[in-house]
Motif scaffolding. Sequence first.
Motif, mmCIF file in Angstrom:
data_model
loop_
_atom_site.group_PDB
_atom_site.id
_atom_site.type_symbol
_atom_site.label_atom_id
_atom_site.label_comp_id
_atom_site.label_asym_id
_atom_site.label_seq_id
_atom_site.Cartn_x
_atom_site.Cartn_y
_atom_site.Cartn_z
ATOM 1 N N UNK A 190 -2.545 -5.258 1.100
ATOM 2 C CA UNK A 190 -1.464 -5.258 2.096
ATOM 3 C C UNK A 190 -1.397 -6.599 2.792
ATOM 4 N N UNK A 191 -0.171 -7.078 3.016
ATOM 5 C CA UNK A 191 0.043 -8.309 3.768
ATOM 6 C C UNK A 191 1.082 -8.006 4.846
ATOM 7 N N UNK A 192 0.750 -8.400 6.072
ATOM 8 C CA UNK A 192 1.663 -8.143 7.185
ATOM 9 C C UNK A 192 1.992 -9.454 7.886
ATOM 10 N N UNK A 193 3.248 -9.602 8.267
ATOM 11 C CA UNK A 193 3.684 -10.763 9.038
ATOM 12 C C UNK A 193 3.990 -10.303 10.451
ATOM 13 N N UNK A 194 3.326 -10.912 11.426
ATOM 14 C CA UNK A 194 3.612 -10.654 12.841
ATOM 15 C C UNK A 194 4.405 -11.839 13.383
ATOM 16 N N UNK A 195 5.369 -11.562 14.236
ATOM 17 C CA UNK A 195 6.240 -12.604 14.772
ATOM 18 C C UNK A 195 5.909 -12.880 16.237
ATOM 19 N N UNK A 196 5.878 -14.188 16.574
ATOM 20 C CA UNK A 196 5.531 -14.628 17.915
ATOM 21 C C UNK A 196 6.601 -15.579 18.444
ATOM 22 N N UNK A 219 11.098 -7.040 -8.688
ATOM 23 C CA UNK A 219 10.139 -6.670 -9.732
ATOM 24 C C UNK A 219 8.731 -7.144 -9.416
ATOM 25 N N UNK A 220 8.538 -7.855 -8.300
ATOM 26 C CA UNK A 220 7.271 -8.511 -8.002
ATOM 27 C C UNK A 220 6.196 -7.512 -7.565
ATOM 28 N N UNK A 221 4.951 -7.982 -7.426
ATOM 29 C CA UNK A 221 3.852 -7.080 -7.077
ATOM 30 C C UNK A 221 3.946 -6.455 -5.689
ATOM 31 N N UNK A 222 4.727 -7.049 -4.771
ATOM 32 C CA UNK A 222 4.764 -6.546 -3.394
ATOM 33 C C UNK A 222 6.138 -6.002 -3.039
ATOM 34 N N UNK A 223 6.123 -4.927 -2.237
ATOM 35 C CA UNK A 223 7.355 -4.316 -1.726
ATOM 36 C C UNK A 223 7.222 -4.142 -0.220
ATOM 37 N N UNK A 224 8.351 -4.213 0.476
ATOM 38 C CA UNK A 224 8.365 -3.959 1.914
ATOM 39 C C UNK A 224 8.198 -2.461 2.127
ATOM 40 N N UNK A 225 7.153 -2.091 2.860
ATOM 41 C CA UNK A 225 6.894 -0.669 3.124
ATOM 42 C C UNK A 225 7.087 -0.294 4.578
ATOM 43 N N UNK A 226 7.205 -1.299 5.456
ATOM 44 C CA UNK A 226 7.412 -0.999 6.872
ATOM 45 C C UNK A 226 7.892 -2.256 7.570
ATOM 46 N N UNK A 227 8.660 -2.090 8.619
ATOM 47 C CA UNK A 227 9.056 -3.233 9.451
ATOM 48 C C UNK A 227 9.475 -2.741 10.822
ATOM 49 N N UNK A 228 9.324 -3.623 11.791
ATOM 50 C CA UNK A 228 9.829 -3.410 13.139
ATOM 51 C C UNK A 228 10.712 -4.603 13.449
ATOM 52 N N UNK A 231 12.495 -7.747 14.085
ATOM 53 C CA UNK A 231 12.171 -8.929 14.869
ATOM 54 C C UNK A 231 10.706 -9.081 15.225
ATOM 55 N N UNK A 232 9.843 -8.104 14.856
ATOM 56 C CA UNK A 232 8.452 -8.132 15.309
ATOM 57 C C UNK A 232 7.423 -8.167 14.176
ATOM 58 N N UNK A 233 7.646 -7.408 13.113
ATOM 59 C CA UNK A 233 6.652 -7.398 12.029
ATOM 60 C C UNK A 233 7.272 -6.864 10.746
ATOM 61 N N UNK A 234 6.693 -7.293 9.622
ATOM 62 C CA UNK A 234 7.069 -6.786 8.302
ATOM 63 C C UNK A 234 5.776 -6.568 7.514
ATOM 64 N N UNK A 235 5.698 -5.426 6.833
ATOM 65 C CA UNK A 235 4.518 -5.104 6.029
ATOM 66 C C UNK A 235 4.897 -5.055 4.555
ATOM 67 N N UNK A 236 4.117 -5.794 3.740
ATOM 68 C CA UNK A 236 4.294 -5.816 2.289
ATOM 69 C C UNK A 236 3.062 -5.163 1.657
ATOM 70 N N UNK A 237 3.278 -4.204 0.761
ATOM 71 C CA UNK A 237 2.185 -3.483 0.113
ATOM 72 C C UNK A 237 2.216 -3.743 -1.387
ATOM 73 N N UNK A 238 1.029 -3.976 -1.941
ATOM 74 C CA UNK A 238 0.945 -4.205 -3.390
ATOM 75 C C UNK A 238 1.271 -2.923 -4.133
ATOM 76 N N UNK A 239 2.161 -3.044 -5.093
ATOM 77 C CA UNK A 239 2.601 -1.902 -5.885
ATOM 78 C C UNK A 239 1.538 -1.577 -6.937
ATOM 79 N N UNK A 240 0.868 -0.430 -6.841
ATOM 80 C CA UNK A 240 -0.197 -0.111 -7.825
ATOM 81 C C UNK A 240 0.337 0.042 -9.241
ATOM 82 N N UNK A 241 1.641 0.284 -9.345
ATOM 83 C CA UNK A 241 2.245 0.462 -10.674
ATOM 84 C C UNK A 241 2.997 -0.790 -11.118
ATOM 85 N N UNK A 242 2.676 -1.925 -10.510
ATOM 86 C CA UNK A 242 3.346 -3.168 -10.883
ATOM 87 C C UNK A 242 3.254 -3.390 -12.388
#
Length: 569
Positions: free
Chosen positions: A222-228, A184-193, A195-206
Amino acid sequence: MYGDPALPPDFVSLPYANPDAPRGGTVVFANTGGFDSLNPFIQKGTVPWQSRFWGYESLMGRSWDEPFTLYGLLAESVTVPEDRSWVEFTLRPEAAFSDGSPVTIEDVIWSYETLGTQGHQRYRSFWTQVESIEATGPRSVRLTFASDNRELALIAGMRPILKKAQFEGRDFTTSGLHEIPIGTAPYVVTDYEAGRSVTYTRNPDYWGNDIGFRRGTNNFDEMRIEFFGDGVAAFEAFKAGEISAVREYNAEQWNTAYDFPAVQRGDVVKSEIHDQKPTGMTGLVMNTRKPFFDDWRVRDAMIHAFNFEFINEAITGAAQDRITSYFDNSILAKRPGPATGQVKAYLEAWAGDLPPGALEGYDLPVSDGSERNRANIRVALKQLQDAGYTVEGGKLTGPEGPVTFEILLQQADRETRTAVDMFLPALERLGIDARVTVIDDAQYTERMLNFDFDMTAFRRALSLSPGNEQKLYWGSEGRDTPGSRNMMGLASPAVDGLIDRMLSVTESEDFTAAVRALDRVLTAERLVIPIWRYDVSRIAHVKEMHYPEQLPIYGDGPEYMPQMWWYEE
C-alpha cells in the motif's frame, strides 16, 4: 533509438531491480497543496502528480539504464521497418485491466484517438503525426506515421492504455473525483479524502507479475499520499514519523536539518542517489509574450542582476553548483567556447536567427559574491539602456511608462520565494517595481495554462534521449497554444530547425551534435535565470525502506522510488 537493446529477449529483470525483493508493507508520502481530480489524462483539474506513474501502463516500458530503449509491457512484440515509417504492436494475451477484463485492440485504438484529440496537451502533438491506426489482427495494431520522424515508433509505445467501455456515453474531459480511469498497472486507488489523502493498493491479481520487465518491482502492498499546506508542515510530519520518505532538494537543509532524533537513532536513513542525466533547467522563467521580456538584452539584464553566488551561499551554503545549460551534466551538453565541427555546421544553417553567443559561445555572468553585485548591476543597466529604457526619477522607464512586473509563485515554493526576496533589492536598484504574488495550486495551474504571468518559477527535467517532447517545450507552435509547455513563449526558427534535425538523423554522433547545437541556442536565448543543479537525489526514509545497490544511469525519478524499492523489517 540507436543501436541494439542491452538486454536479451528473455531477460529475468531490469538490471537495476532486485528480482528477489520481498513484497509487503505500507509507505506514506507527502505532497503539498491539494487535488480536485483523479484523472491525470485531461487538461482540467489538479491531480496528484504520482497518479499517471502508479496506476497506468503503456504497450512498452522504458529502461532507465539506457538512453532510450523500450521493452515489451502490454505488448509481447513490436515490428518496425528500417525507415520506421510505421510500427506494429501485438498485445500479450494475458494483459488485463485492474477490474480483470482483458485489454483489447479496441481499447488501444480508442485510447490513442481519445488522448490525441481530447486528452491533456502532452498527448496531442504525437497524434497530429499519426496518419492512420488500424487493427491488423485480433491482438495486433499498426500505426502509420505522417512525417519522417524516427522517434515516433518509440513514442507510440509509451501512450497510456485506458478502458474504452468505461467512458461509453460519458464525457472523457469532465474533471472531478467521481470518475477514476481504469488502468492496467499494479496499483489502484482504493480510498481518498478530497484534497487530503489518496491510497493506492497493489492489485494481487495484477496481470504482469511474472514478466521480466516487472520482476522485482512494485513491491509495497500500500502507498498513501498525504497532502500538506506547505513543505514545512510536510517535513514536520516526516520528523514525527507520519511520513515514510521525503526527497530533499536543498543541500544546506540536507546537511543541517536532518539531525533529529529518528536520524540519530538510525530509524531514518539518509540516502544519496547519483545520476548521469542532464540537469534540465531550474530557475525563474521570463514570459517573452510580455513586451518587456521580448528583448534578449532585457533578459540578459535580469540574469546579471540575479546575484547567484550570494544567493546560493545564503540558501544552500554554496553546496550546489549552478546549472550552466539545459543539458548540463551530460554528454549532450554544449561545449565551452566557439562552436566547432558538426555543431557549428548545424548552427550556421540558421545563422540569421541565432541569439548572440550561440555561435561564439555564451557563459553565465559570475558575481564577486558580495551583496551589492556592483559590476553585474552596471552591465544590467547598460543592457536595459541599449534596449531603450532610461531611469527617470529613480524609475526605469520605457515606451509604456515605468517598468513594473509580477513574479508569480506557488504557496508551497518557499525556497524560490527566499531567492526572489533576495533578488528584489537588485531590481529596485535598477528602478524596477517588481511585486511578488503567491497563490494556491489551483489558481497557479489556471494561470499557467493561459500564460498569465510575467516571471515565475520554472523546472524542466530533460533526458539523455531528447525527442519530440522538445517541440512541446520550446517549439514555435506552442507559443500561442493555451496549455502548451512552452512557458517562455519561445518562437525561434533555429530551435524548430534543430529539433527537426535532431529527430531526423540516424547516427548517434549526428544526434549528439544536434542536441549540443540546440543547447547552445536555448542557453543563449537567456529565457531562464538558472539556479542550482539537482544532480544528486537526496532521499531520507525509514530504515525499513530499501533499494538495490545497482543504480540506473538516470538515477532517481518518479518511476524509481517507489517502483524499485521494497519494505523489509
